[in-house]
Design an enzyme around this catalytic site. Structure first.
Site, PDB file in Angstrom:
ATOM      1  CD1 TRP A 174      -2.145  -2.076   2.017  1.00  0.00           C
ATOM      2  CD2 TRP A 174      -2.963  -1.275   0.102  1.00  0.00           C
ATOM      3  NE1 TRP A 174      -3.152  -2.908   1.602  1.00  0.00           N
ATOM      4  CE2 TRP A 174      -3.676  -2.439   0.434  1.00  0.00           C
ATOM      5  CE3 TRP A 174      -3.305  -0.588  -1.074  1.00  0.00           C
ATOM      6  CZ2 TRP A 174      -4.711  -2.934  -0.354  1.00  0.00           C
ATOM      7  CZ3 TRP A 174      -4.333  -1.086  -1.857  1.00  0.00           C
ATOM      8  CH2 TRP A 174      -5.032  -2.242  -1.492  1.00  0.00           C
ATOM      9  CG  LEU A 258       2.427   7.446  10.250  1.00  0.00           C
ATOM     10  CD1 LEU A 258       1.870   6.214  10.949  1.00  0.00           C
ATOM     11  CD2 LEU A 258       2.124   7.365   8.767  1.00  0.00           C
ATOM     12  NE  ARG A 262      -1.970   8.318  12.104  1.00  0.00           N
ATOM     13  CZ  ARG A 262      -1.447   7.595  13.092  1.00  0.00           C
ATOM     14  NH1 ARG A 262      -1.114   8.172  14.237  1.00  0.00           N
ATOM     15  NH2 ARG A 262      -1.262   6.302  12.933  1.00  0.00           N
ATOM     16  CD  GLU A 382      -1.154   8.289   6.507  1.00  0.00           C
ATOM     17  OE1 GLU A 382      -0.491   8.062   7.534  1.00  0.00           O
ATOM     18  OE2 GLU A 382      -0.658   8.483   5.397  1.00  0.00           O
ATOM     19  N   GLY A 383      -3.859   4.980  10.047  1.00  0.00           N
ATOM     20  CA  GLY A 383      -4.524   4.613  11.301  1.00  0.00           C
ATOM     21  C   GLY A 383      -6.004   4.421  11.070  1.00  0.00           C
TER      22      GLY A 383
END
Ligand code: TGC
Length: 402
Positions: A174, A258, A262, A382-383
């Protein structure tokens, strides 16, 4: 699939209802307008076809660079040095066109450039950042592995030391833009026999022309189709000793990047949501059923009102987080609140908009299904929602539930 470009939606501007502009500086409004023009003039006319054809337009990358969008929140090295709110507004406008384009700006600026800017040596910064800011060079950020993205601590990509060289072996999945990229920021665990760094996650700058580096675009995606995500393998990739990022040691390195990405999503997802609301609003005034515009029905107005409330709340939350970021006071848990809320509400808004559009809502005549499909990816990368719920839960209770 229609072969005509999607019309630029001309419904009354949603942001006029709350007069958000009054909370922004002239400089921020200039960035917002520049990004809105680029999104409406350069992306909107071609995006439905690009989504259908799975095309990412490399030729627009330089234009994005010329407009200052790439690494715009970084200082020096040809970057614009803009504020966090200005960057967020650009993310919002780009994602109002398509999540794939906001993702590009995030991967390039918030992840790859940000990693080099935060943790790179002066030589690494000079080598890569000016070209990346101009859009002459593309970067990618290789953290997630095929066995699962939520637990980067379990990564198996390994960096071994052989004399003056590092040798990378492993696989990532990804990875946005990897097949187009000139440089990959690769996070790998240092092998057990490598002295003080043994077992520690370190970052490496890997020119993608290095033998043993392979990036293969992932096919069969029903989301983010106008954007490229890849499987990447490292098969004995040999790098000079100075390929390592000196300033990042441990997972706080990639997590620091990140946080930046985010934060951009907090704003960006509200752009996709606004686009869905605009489409639903325009349709509710133009489509007549039972002898009157569907927007004259209480049930439709209730949906539109709820959608507007969530867009306005989401943008105000993003603005609050942006002001905190500009003061250097933004925490990871606050970013999790924003990412979780923006994406979750944007998805709800996309689904409600689809319902208002009726059967036509599933076609590419409207941007809504495309946004809904894209947001499924944004919800996961991104979580995930669940990761952010647990970050917030930990901040509330002090107890780690991972
Ligand atoms: P833990 O693993 O124990 O923490 C390790 C170290 O990292 C620090 N840390 C942070 N630092 C800065 N910002 C944050 N948000 C941080 N979160 C953790 C932590 O303090 C510790 O530092 P140190 O110095 O003590 O070693 O991590 P944890 O238990 O705190 O966190 C667990 C969890 C689940 C929150 C974390 O692993 C996580 O966030 N997982 C989700 C990862 C994720 O978002 N993956 C998706 C990445 S998207 C992608 O790779 C594709 S890029 C987009 C594209 O290419 O298109």
């Amino acid at each position: 699939m229609t072969d005509t470009a999607a019309p630029i939606v001309t419904a009354p501007r949603i942001d006029a209802v709350f007069d958000l502009d009054a909370l922004l500086t002239d400089d921020e409004l200039e960035w917002r307008d520049r990004a809105r023009r680029f999104a409406q003039e350069r992306i909107a006319p071609i995006i439905e076809q690009d989504f259908e054809d799975q095309v990412f337009r490399r030729e627009l990358v330089r234009e994005a660079g010329e407009l200052g969008f790439l690494g715009m929140h970084l200082s020096g090295y040809g970057c614009a040095g803009a504020g966090a709110v200005a960057y967020g507004l650009v993310c919002l406008e780009l994602e109002a066109a398509d999540s794939g384009w906001r993702t590009f700006v995030s991967v390039q600026g918030s992840l790859a450039m940000s990693a080099i800017h935060k943790y790179g040596s002066e030589e690494q910064k000079q080598r890569w950042l000016p070209g990346m800011a101009k859009g002459e060079l593309i970067g990618c950020f290789a953290l997630t592995e095929p066995q699962g993205g939520s637990d980067p601590a379990a990564m198996t990509t390994v960096a071994r030391r052989e004399g003056d060289e590092w040798v990378l072996d492993g696989a990532k999945r990804w990875i946005g833009l990897a097949s187009l990229a000139d440089v990959a920021v690769v996070w790998a665990k240092v092998a057990d026999d490598a002295g003080e760094d043994a077992g520690v996650v370190r970052g490496f700058l890997v020119p993608t022309s290095t033998p043993g580096f392979t990036a293969t675009p992932i096919t069969g995606k029903l989301s983010m189709r106008a954007s490229v995500q890849c499987d990447v393998t490292f098969d004995g990739v040999r790098l000079p000793a100075d390929a390592m990022l000196p300033g990042a040691r441990g997972l706080s390195g990639p997590f620091g990047c990140l946080n930046e990405a985010r934060y951009g999503i907090v704003w960006g997802a509200m752009g996709a949501a606004r686009s869905c609301l605009e489409a639903a609003l325009a349709r509710s005034m133009s489509r007549e059923v039972f002898g009157k515009p569907i927007g004259a029905n209480q049930l439709i107005q209730a949906k539109l009102a709820d959608m507007l409330v969530e867009v306005e709340k989401g943008v105000l939350l993003a603005l609050h987080l942006g002001r905190l970021k500009e003061r250097g006071a933004l925490t990871p848990a606050q970013i999790s609140v924003g990412k979780l809320n923006s994406v979750r509400e944007a998805l709800r808004i996309a689904h409600d908009a689809r319902a208002i559009l009726g059967g036509d809502g599933i076609t590419s005549e409207f941007p809504v299904m495309r946004h809904a499909a894209n947001l499924e990816s944004v919800r996961t990368y991104e979580g995930t929602d669940e990761v952010h719920q647990l970050v917030i839960g930990r901040a509330l209770t002090g107890l780690n539930a991972f």
